[in-house]
Design a protein around this motif. Structure first.
Motif, mmCIF file in Angstrom:
data_model
loop_
_atom_site.group_PDB
_atom_site.id
_atom_site.type_symbol
_atom_site.label_atom_id
_atom_site.label_comp_id
_atom_site.label_asym_id
_atom_site.label_seq_id
_atom_site.Cartn_x
_atom_site.Cartn_y
_atom_site.Cartn_z
ATOM 1 N N GLY A 43 -7.844 11.825 14.297
ATOM 2 C CA GLY A 43 -7.371 10.523 14.773
ATOM 3 C C GLY A 43 -7.696 9.405 13.803
ATOM 4 O O GLY A 43 -6.878 8.504 13.572
ATOM 5 N N THR A 44 -8.885 9.457 13.227
ATOM 6 C CA THR A 44 -9.280 8.453 12.246
ATOM 7 C C THR A 44 -8.375 8.517 11.021
ATOM 8 O O THR A 44 -7.920 7.493 10.512
ATOM 9 N N PHE A 45 -8.092 9.729 10.566
ATOM 10 C CA PHE A 45 -7.184 9.899 9.434
ATOM 11 C C PHE A 45 -5.807 9.324 9.757
ATOM 12 O O PHE A 45 -5.182 8.659 8.917
ATOM 13 N N ALA A 46 -5.328 9.573 10.971
ATOM 14 C CA ALA A 46 -4.004 9.067 11.364
ATOM 15 C C ALA A 46 -3.978 7.538 11.356
ATOM 16 O O ALA A 46 -3.022 6.935 10.863
ATOM 17 N N TYR A 47 -5.028 6.900 11.881
ATOM 18 C CA TYR A 47 -5.076 5.436 11.886
ATOM 19 C C TYR A 47 -5.141 4.866 10.465
ATOM 20 O O TYR A 47 -4.460 3.902 10.143
ATOM 21 N N VAL A 48 -5.947 5.479 9.630
ATOM 22 C CA VAL A 48 -6.077 4.989 8.255
ATOM 23 C C VAL A 48 -4.767 5.179 7.495
ATOM 24 O O VAL A 48 -4.316 4.276 6.783
ATOM 25 N N TYR A 49 -4.135 6.330 7.654
ATOM 26 C CA TYR A 49 -2.873 6.569 6.964
ATOM 27 C C TYR A 49 -1.804 5.602 7.447
ATOM 28 O O TYR A 49 -1.021 5.070 6.645
ATOM 29 N N THR A 50 -1.738 5.377 8.752
ATOM 30 C CA THR A 50 -0.742 4.456 9.290
ATOM 31 C C THR A 50 -0.936 3.051 8.727
ATOM 32 O O THR A 50 0.035 2.381 8.356
ATOM 33 N N GLY A 51 -2.165 2.607 8.653
ATOM 34 C CA GLY A 51 -2.445 1.294 8.081
ATOM 35 C C GLY A 51 -2.082 1.221 6.612
ATOM 36 O O GLY A 51 -1.510 0.227 6.138
ATOM 37 N N GLN A 52 -2.392 2.256 5.859
ATOM 38 C CA GLN A 52 -2.068 2.287 4.439
ATOM 39 C C GLN A 52 -0.561 2.307 4.221
ATOM 40 O O GLN A 52 -0.039 1.610 3.349
ATOM 41 N N ALA A 53 0.146 3.089 5.030
ATOM 42 C CA ALA A 53 1.600 3.147 4.896
ATOM 43 C C ALA A 53 2.228 1.806 5.266
ATOM 44 O O ALA A 53 3.153 1.338 4.590
ATOM 45 N N ALA A 54 1.734 1.168 6.321
ATOM 46 C CA ALA A 54 2.269 -0.137 6.712
ATOM 47 C C ALA A 54 2.007 -1.174 5.631
ATOM 48 O O ALA A 54 2.871 -2.014 5.337
ATOM 49 N N LYS A 55 0.847 -1.111 5.014
ATOM 50 C CA LYS A 55 0.522 -2.044 3.928
ATOM 51 C C LYS A 55 1.474 -1.835 2.749
ATOM 52 O O LYS A 55 2.001 -2.792 2.174
ATOM 53 N N ALA A 56 1.703 -0.573 2.397
ATOM 54 C CA ALA A 56 2.578 -0.284 1.261
ATOM 55 C C ALA A 56 4.027 -0.668 1.558
ATOM 56 O O ALA A 56 4.721 -1.214 0.693
ATOM 57 N N LEU A 57 4.479 -0.399 2.778
ATOM 58 C CA LEU A 57 5.866 -0.697 3.118
ATOM 59 C C LEU A 57 6.126 -2.188 3.276
ATOM 60 O O LEU A 57 7.243 -2.660 3.057
ATOM 61 N N SER A 58 5.105 -2.937 3.622
ATOM 62 C CA SER A 58 5.300 -4.382 3.793
ATOM 63 C C SER A 58 5.278 -5.138 2.471
ATOM 64 O O SER A 58 5.546 -6.330 2.437
ATOM 65 N N GLY A 59 4.939 -4.456 1.404
ATOM 66 C CA GLY A 59 4.904 -5.096 0.104
ATOM 67 C C GLY A 59 3.546 -5.678 -0.240
ATOM 68 O O GLY A 59 3.354 -6.205 -1.322
ATOM 69 N N GLU A 60 2.603 -5.572 0.675
ATOM 70 C CA GLU A 60 1.254 -6.080 0.431
ATOM 71 C C GLU A 60 0.497 -5.199 -0.554
ATOM 72 O O GLU A 60 -0.495 -5.604 -1.123
ATOM 73 N N GLY A 61 0.965 -3.980 -0.731
ATOM 74 C CA GLY A 61 0.254 -3.044 -1.585
ATOM 75 C C GLY A 61 0.411 -3.298 -3.064
ATOM 76 O O GLY A 61 -0.307 -2.744 -3.877
ATOM 77 N N GLY A 62 1.351 -4.113 -3.465
ATOM 78 C CA GLY A 62 1.566 -4.393 -4.886
ATOM 79 C C GLY A 62 2.013 -3.149 -5.623
ATOM 80 O O GLY A 62 3.008 -2.532 -5.298
ATOM 81 N N ALA A 63 1.271 -2.783 -6.638
ATOM 82 C CA ALA A 63 1.614 -1.619 -7.457
ATOM 83 C C ALA A 63 1.398 -0.312 -6.707
ATOM 84 O O ALA A 63 1.900 0.724 -7.113
ATOM 85 N N GLU A 64 0.646 -0.348 -5.613
ATOM 86 C CA GLU A 64 0.386 0.880 -4.862
ATOM 87 C C GLU A 64 1.635 1.392 -4.151
ATOM 88 O O GLU A 64 1.709 2.545 -3.776
ATOM 89 N N ALA A 65 2.599 0.537 -3.903
ATOM 90 C CA ALA A 65 3.791 0.908 -3.152
ATOM 91 C C ALA A 65 4.795 1.613 -4.061
ATOM 92 O O ALA A 65 5.942 1.211 -4.177
ATOM 93 N N ALA A 66 4.365 2.669 -4.717
ATOM 94 C CA ALA A 66 5.215 3.371 -5.662
ATOM 95 C C ALA A 66 6.142 4.365 -4.986
ATOM 96 O O ALA A 66 7.132 4.768 -5.573
ATOM 97 N N ALA A 71 9.359 8.562 2.032
ATOM 98 C CA ALA A 71 8.182 9.406 1.805
ATOM 99 C C ALA A 71 7.106 9.088 2.846
ATOM 100 O O ALA A 71 6.466 9.991 3.395
ATOM 101 N N TYR A 72 6.926 7.798 3.127
ATOM 102 C CA TYR A 72 5.962 7.405 4.155
ATOM 103 C C TYR A 72 6.433 7.833 5.540
ATOM 104 O O TYR A 72 5.629 8.263 6.369
ATOM 105 N N GLY A 76 4.481 10.355 7.891
ATOM 106 C CA GLY A 76 4.134 9.924 9.244
ATOM 107 C C GLY A 76 4.634 10.903 10.293
ATOM 108 O O GLY A 76 3.934 11.198 11.263
ATOM 109 N N LEU A 77 5.849 11.408 10.101
ATOM 110 C CA LEU A 77 6.391 12.410 11.017
ATOM 111 C C LEU A 77 5.566 13.693 10.974
ATOM 112 O O LEU A 77 5.252 14.271 12.020
ATOM 113 N N ALA A 78 5.202 14.119 9.777
ATOM 114 C CA ALA A 78 4.358 15.317 9.653
ATOM 115 C C ALA A 78 3.011 15.099 10.335
ATOM 116 O O ALA A 78 2.488 15.994 11.010
#
Length: 110
Positions: A43-66, A71-72, A76-78
């Motif tokens: 569950g912790t992994f799922a919450y952290v991944y969801t937050g990281q994916a949302a950050k990358a998709l929102s454009g807040e991730g900068g260069a991380e949103a490669a 893919a996200y 997420g579906l997997a």
């Protein structure tokens, strides 16, 4: 250990309620802590991944949103499918344990 781990993986009981039940039983501290840490990991992994994916998709991730958005979405579906499988397996194992306990009780009454 096994019951605590399965209850942490399965959403049958709210965590606060199950914590009260563990306090009323003779669950030792270290097996409780170990099972809780292992059981909370997916569950912790799922919450952290969801937050990281949302950050990358929102454009807040900068260069991380490669990675592209799909893919996200696929990851997420997997993650959702794996979480569902873990929950189903844990719920089935808890049902099996309950049935074994009921069979033991019925054996003792005869």
């Amino acid at each position: 250990f096994k019951i605590v781990l399965l209850l942490r993986l399965s959403p049958l009981l709210p965590f606060a309620l199950s914590n009260y039940f563990y306090g009323l039983t003779a669950v030792d501290f270290w097996p409780y802590l170990t099972a809780t840490l292992i059981g909370f990991s997916p569950g912790t992994f799922a919450y952290v991944y969801t937050g990281q994916a949302a950050k990358a998709l929102s454009g807040e991730g900068g260069a991380e949103a490669a990675l592209p958005w799909y893919a996200y979405a696929g990851a997420g579906l997997a993650l959702a499918v794996i979480s569902k499988l873990i929950t189903d397996i844990a719920s089935e194992a808890l049902k099996d344990i309950e049935m074994e306990a009921a069979a033991e009780d019925s054996k003792d009454t005869f």
